[in-house]
Write a protein that holds these residues in place. Structure first.
Motif, PDB file in Angstrom:
ATOM      1  N   CYS A   3       0.684  -1.219   0.204  1.00  0.00           N
ATOM      2  CA  CYS A   3       0.093   0.202   0.254  1.00  0.00           C
ATOM      3  C   CYS A   3       1.016   1.404  -0.471  1.00  0.00           C
ATOM      4  O   CYS A   3       1.646   1.704   1.201  1.00  0.00           O
ATOM      5  CB  CYS A   3      -0.656  -0.142   1.628  1.00  0.00           C
ATOM      6  SG  CYS A   3      -1.534   1.587   1.415  1.00  0.00           S
ATOM      7  N   LYS A   4       1.052   2.181  -0.940  1.00  0.00           N
ATOM      8  CA  LYS A   4       2.342   3.389  -1.522  1.00  0.00           C
ATOM      9  C   LYS A   4       1.278   4.529  -0.471  1.00  0.00           C
ATOM     10  O   LYS A   4       1.926   5.395   0.325  1.00  0.00           O
ATOM     11  CB  LYS A   4       1.425   3.607  -2.569  1.00  0.00           C
ATOM     12  CG  LYS A   4       2.503   2.286  -3.582  1.00  0.00           C
ATOM     13  CD  LYS A   4       2.812   3.642  -4.776  1.00  0.00           C
ATOM     14  CE  LYS A   4       3.737   3.186  -6.056  1.00  0.00           C
ATOM     15  NZ  LYS A   4       3.883   3.931  -7.090  1.00  0.00           N
ATOM     16  N   LYS A   5      -0.226   4.772   0.479  1.00  0.00           N
ATOM     17  CA  LYS A   5      -0.187   5.453   0.975  1.00  0.00           C
ATOM     18  C   LYS A   5      -0.105   5.354   1.937  1.00  0.00           C
ATOM     19  O   LYS A   5       0.683   6.345   2.899  1.00  0.00           O
ATOM     20  CB  LYS A   5      -1.759   5.743   1.106  1.00  0.00           C
ATOM     21  CG  LYS A   5      -2.709   6.729   1.675  1.00  0.00           C
ATOM     22  CD  LYS A   5      -3.981   6.342   1.509  1.00  0.00           C
ATOM     23  CE  LYS A   5      -4.086   8.194   2.241  1.00  0.00           C
ATOM     24  NZ  LYS A   5      -5.897   8.449   2.557  1.00  0.00           N
ATOM     25  N   ASP A   6      -0.423   3.766   3.120  1.00  0.00           N
ATOM     26  CA  ASP A   6       0.326   4.166   4.287  1.00  0.00           C
ATOM     27  C   ASP A   6       1.113   3.404   4.052  1.00  0.00           C
ATOM     28  O   ASP A   6       2.323   2.952   5.460  1.00  0.00           O
ATOM     29  CB  ASP A   6      -0.473   2.329   4.651  1.00  0.00           C
ATOM     30  CG  ASP A   6      -1.961   3.744   5.510  1.00  0.00           C
ATOM     31  OD1 ASP A   6      -2.285   4.417   5.128  1.00  0.00           O
ATOM     32  OD2 ASP A   6      -3.202   2.406   4.458  1.00  0.00           O
ATOM     33  N   GLY A   7       2.621   2.707   3.144  1.00  0.00           N
ATOM     34  CA  GLY A   7       3.926   2.480   3.154  1.00  0.00           C
ATOM     35  C   GLY A   7       4.186   1.178   3.847  1.00  0.00           C
ATOM     36  O   GLY A   7       4.540   0.942   4.840  1.00  0.00           O
ATOM     37  N   ARG A   8       2.864   0.145   3.532  1.00  0.00           N
ATOM     38  CA  ARG A   8       2.841  -1.410   4.351  1.00  0.00           C
ATOM     39  C   ARG A   8       2.494  -2.126   3.519  1.00  0.00           C
ATOM     40  O   ARG A   8       1.651  -1.838   2.232  1.00  0.00           O
ATOM     41  CB  ARG A   8       2.021  -0.859   5.494  1.00  0.00           C
ATOM     42  CG  ARG A   8       1.654  -0.494   6.504  1.00  0.00           C
ATOM     43  CD  ARG A   8       0.848  -0.260   7.810  1.00  0.00           C
ATOM     44  NE  ARG A   8       1.546  -1.564   8.358  1.00  0.00           N
ATOM     45  CZ  ARG A   8       1.656  -2.204   8.963  1.00  0.00           C
ATOM     46  NH1 ARG A   8       3.121  -1.103  10.070  1.00  0.00           N
ATOM     47  NH2 ARG A   8       1.626  -3.223   9.597  1.00  0.00           N
ATOM     48  N   VAL A   9       3.006  -3.048   3.819  1.00  0.00           N
ATOM     49  CA  VAL A   9       3.129  -5.000   3.247  1.00  0.00           C
ATOM     50  C   VAL A   9       1.871  -5.102   3.397  1.00  0.00           C
ATOM     51  O   VAL A   9       1.742  -5.289   4.537  1.00  0.00           O
ATOM     52  CB  VAL A   9       3.914  -5.252   2.762  1.00  0.00           C
ATOM     53  CG1 VAL A   9       3.901  -6.801   2.643  1.00  0.00           C
ATOM     54  CG2 VAL A   9       5.750  -4.698   2.706  1.00  0.00           C
ATOM     55  N   ILE A  10       0.826  -5.570   2.671  1.00  0.00           N
ATOM     56  CA  ILE A  10      -0.278  -5.973   3.375  1.00  0.00           C
ATOM     57  C   ILE A  10      -0.931  -7.797   1.736  1.00  0.00           C
ATOM     58  O   ILE A  10      -0.070  -7.750   1.604  1.00  0.00           O
ATOM     59  CB  ILE A  10      -1.376  -5.234   2.858  1.00  0.00           C
ATOM     60  CG1 ILE A  10      -1.618  -4.540   1.507  1.00  0.00           C
ATOM     61  CG2 ILE A  10      -1.365  -3.987   3.678  1.00  0.00           C
ATOM     62  CD1 ILE A  10      -2.727  -3.500   1.069  1.00  0.00           C
ATOM     63  N   THR A  42      12.502  -8.195   1.829  1.00  0.00           N
ATOM     64  CA  THR A  42      11.746  -7.686   1.293  1.00  0.00           C
ATOM     65  C   THR A  42      10.759  -6.604   2.718  1.00  0.00           C
ATOM     66  O   THR A  42      10.144  -5.529   2.603  1.00  0.00           O
ATOM     67  CB  THR A  42      11.304  -8.214   0.054  1.00  0.00           C
ATOM     68  OG1 THR A  42      12.036  -8.712  -0.932  1.00  0.00           O
ATOM     69  CG2 THR A  42       9.828  -7.002  -0.762  1.00  0.00           C
ATOM     70  N   VAL A  43       9.974  -7.848   2.953  1.00  0.00           N
ATOM     71  CA  VAL A  43       8.818  -7.486   3.915  1.00  0.00           C
ATOM     72  C   VAL A  43       9.411  -5.869   5.147  1.00  0.00           C
ATOM     73  O   VAL A  43       9.280  -4.966   5.132  1.00  0.00           O
ATOM     74  CB  VAL A  43       8.081  -8.580   4.929  1.00  0.00           C
ATOM     75  CG1 VAL A  43       7.585  -8.657   5.846  1.00  0.00           C
ATOM     76  CG2 VAL A  43       7.140  -9.376   3.731  1.00  0.00           C
ATOM     77  N   ASP A  44      11.094  -6.839   5.893  1.00  0.00           N
ATOM     78  CA  ASP A  44      11.712  -5.678   6.631  1.00  0.00           C
ATOM     79  C   ASP A  44      11.593  -4.794   5.674  1.00  0.00           C
ATOM     80  O   ASP A  44      11.681  -3.515   6.690  1.00  0.00           O
ATOM     81  CB  ASP A  44      12.569  -6.165   7.422  1.00  0.00           C
ATOM     82  CG  ASP A  44      12.439  -7.534   7.788  1.00  0.00           C
ATOM     83  OD1 ASP A  44      13.432  -8.118   8.069  1.00  0.00           O
ATOM     84  OD2 ASP A  44      11.594  -7.680   8.719  1.00  0.00           O
ATOM     85  N   MET A  45      11.954  -4.400   4.259  1.00  0.00           N
ATOM     86  CA  MET A  45      12.480  -3.117   3.766  1.00  0.00           C
ATOM     87  C   MET A  45      11.684  -2.376   4.009  1.00  0.00           C
ATOM     88  O   MET A  45      11.610  -1.231   4.163  1.00  0.00           O
ATOM     89  CB  MET A  45      13.724  -3.650   2.706  1.00  0.00           C
ATOM     90  CG  MET A  45      13.556  -2.424   2.164  1.00  0.00           C
ATOM     91  SD  MET A  45      14.252  -2.502   0.212  1.00  0.00           S
ATOM     92  CE  MET A  45      12.650  -2.703  -0.943  1.00  0.00           C
ATOM     93  N   LEU A  46      10.245  -3.065   3.029  1.00  0.00           N
ATOM     94  CA  LEU A  46       8.975  -2.524   3.476  1.00  0.00           C
ATOM     95  C   LEU A  46       7.777  -1.507   4.555  1.00  0.00           C
ATOM     96  O   LEU A  46       7.125  -0.846   4.046  1.00  0.00           O
ATOM     97  CB  LEU A  46       7.968  -2.667   1.788  1.00  0.00           C
ATOM     98  CG  LEU A  46       9.161  -2.760   0.449  1.00  0.00           C
ATOM     99  CD1 LEU A  46       8.029  -3.932  -0.599  1.00  0.00           C
ATOM    100  CD2 LEU A  46       9.684  -1.907  -0.419  1.00  0.00           C
ATOM    101  N   GLN A  47       8.529  -2.859   4.962  1.00  0.00           N
ATOM    102  CA  GLN A  47       7.278  -2.107   6.426  1.00  0.00           C
ATOM    103  C   GLN A  47       8.202  -1.179   6.748  1.00  0.00           C
ATOM    104  O   GLN A  47       9.288  -0.363   7.377  1.00  0.00           O
ATOM    105  CB  GLN A  47       7.522  -3.549   6.845  1.00  0.00           C
ATOM    106  CG  GLN A  47       6.417  -3.499   8.373  1.00  0.00           C
ATOM    107  CD  GLN A  47       4.994  -4.303   7.413  1.00  0.00           C
ATOM    108  OE1 GLN A  47       4.481  -3.006   6.818  1.00  0.00           O
ATOM    109  NE2 GLN A  47       5.308  -5.114   7.519  1.00  0.00           N
TER     110      GLN A  47
END
Length: 312
Positions: free
Chosen positions: A109-116, A246-251
């Motif tokens: 999610c680009k708005k929240d900057g979170r992996v979902i 990847t998850v750690d980087m984007l979270q």
């Protein structure tokens, strides 16, 4: 491929009796290995039923005595490493699952900057938000993080240079003030008793000025060290993200990007020696001349000793 390899290794280090990973493995001359507790129980049962001292290997039925059992440290090490890999694999799989829905984290999610996960995307919380596959977001944010890291490294380098300049400035100021103190003391020794109070006043003034300048520089240095620590912490966090999964980087990537963007090294005002070109050391000749003028006024003229001193 990796999963198949791990499965094959696990089969090789599985106890044929309890069908679990070997614990304290013992090997026979025939090459088969068993858990210490399993082969001990099997051996006891076999000896009791046969009424003899030897037993047969549960796999190949080759006869053996209990004294032939020997620890297999090599297999024990393999079991230990395999267990570590399995734990690590389970943790990795758990990390790639949504904590709320236990679905795979595949979207960003680009708005929240979170992996979902796909359930999160359809929830009220993320409805209407721009989402992209996680793989597409990786390259974009990896470049952004690299740019932010480069900026911070430049700031870090500049901070080191400023720290070095500040240390040199402190040393220079300290040396200059020490030299001026010695000069003042040397001049006032020539007028010991008469000018003792003036000498003390000048020295104290210089010491006070020295302390004020060095205190200011020390405070500036402390502030710079704190800023440098903030930069180092942020650099470390960015490096950790880039080196991690990847998850750690984007979270929460938007949060750290905002911190990186807003972080700017505060430039400290340095003291310049050119600002203080006027020496505080009094002109000894002027002081002596003024003293002699006072003496002439009081005595109505110079003494023979004063004329001699003046000629020198």
């Amino acid at each position: 491929m990796a999963f198949k390899l791990l499965t094959n290794i696990e089969e090789e280090v599985t106890c044929p009796i309890c069908l679990d990973l070997l614990k304290e493995p013992l090997s026979l001359d025939c090459g088969h290995s068993f858990c210490k507790a399993c082969i001990a129980a099997e051996n006891k049962e076999s000896v009791t039923s046969q009424g003899g001292k030897s037993s047969n290997c549960p796999v190949c039925q080759m006869a053996f005595c209990s004294g032939e059992l020997r620890p297999n440290w090599h297999v024990a090490n393999i079991v230990e490493r395999l267990q570590e890999v399995k734990v690590s694999s389970e943790e990795e799989q758990k990390r790639n699952l949504c904590e709320r829905h236990e679905e795979k984290l595949l979207l960003f999610c680009k708005k929240d900057g979170r992996v979902i996960c796909w359930v999160c995307e359809r929830s009220q919380e993320h409805r209407g938000h721009q989402t992209v596959p996680m793989e597409e977001a990786v390259q974009e944010y990896q470049e952004k993080l690299q740019t932010a890291l480069q900026k911070l490294r430049e700031e870090q380098q500049e901070a080191k240079m400023l720290e070095a300049t500040l240390r040199e400035e402190r040393t220079s100021w300290k040396n200059q003030m020490q030299n001026e103190k010695r000069g003042v003391q040397a001049q006032f020794k020539k007028l010991k008793t008469i000018l003792e109070n003036e000498e003390l006043r000048m020295v104290q003034k210089l010491e006070s000025e020295e302390k004020a300048i060095l205190d200011t520089l020390a405070a500036t240095e402390d502030e710079l060290v704190q800023q440098s620590q903030l930069v180092r912490d942020l650099v470390s966090e960015l490096e950790h993200r880039l080196q991690g999964s990847t998850v750690d980087m984007l979270q929460d990537v938007n949060h750290i990007m905002e911190r990186s963007k807003n972080l700017s090294l505060k430039k400290q005002n340095m003291f310049l020696k050119e600002q203080r070109k006027v020496s505080r050391i009094p002109d000894l000749k002027v002081i002596i001349e003024a003293f002699r003028e006072i003496t002439r006024e009081r005595a109505g003229g110079w003494t023979e000793g004063e004329r001699e001193a003046d000629s020198h």
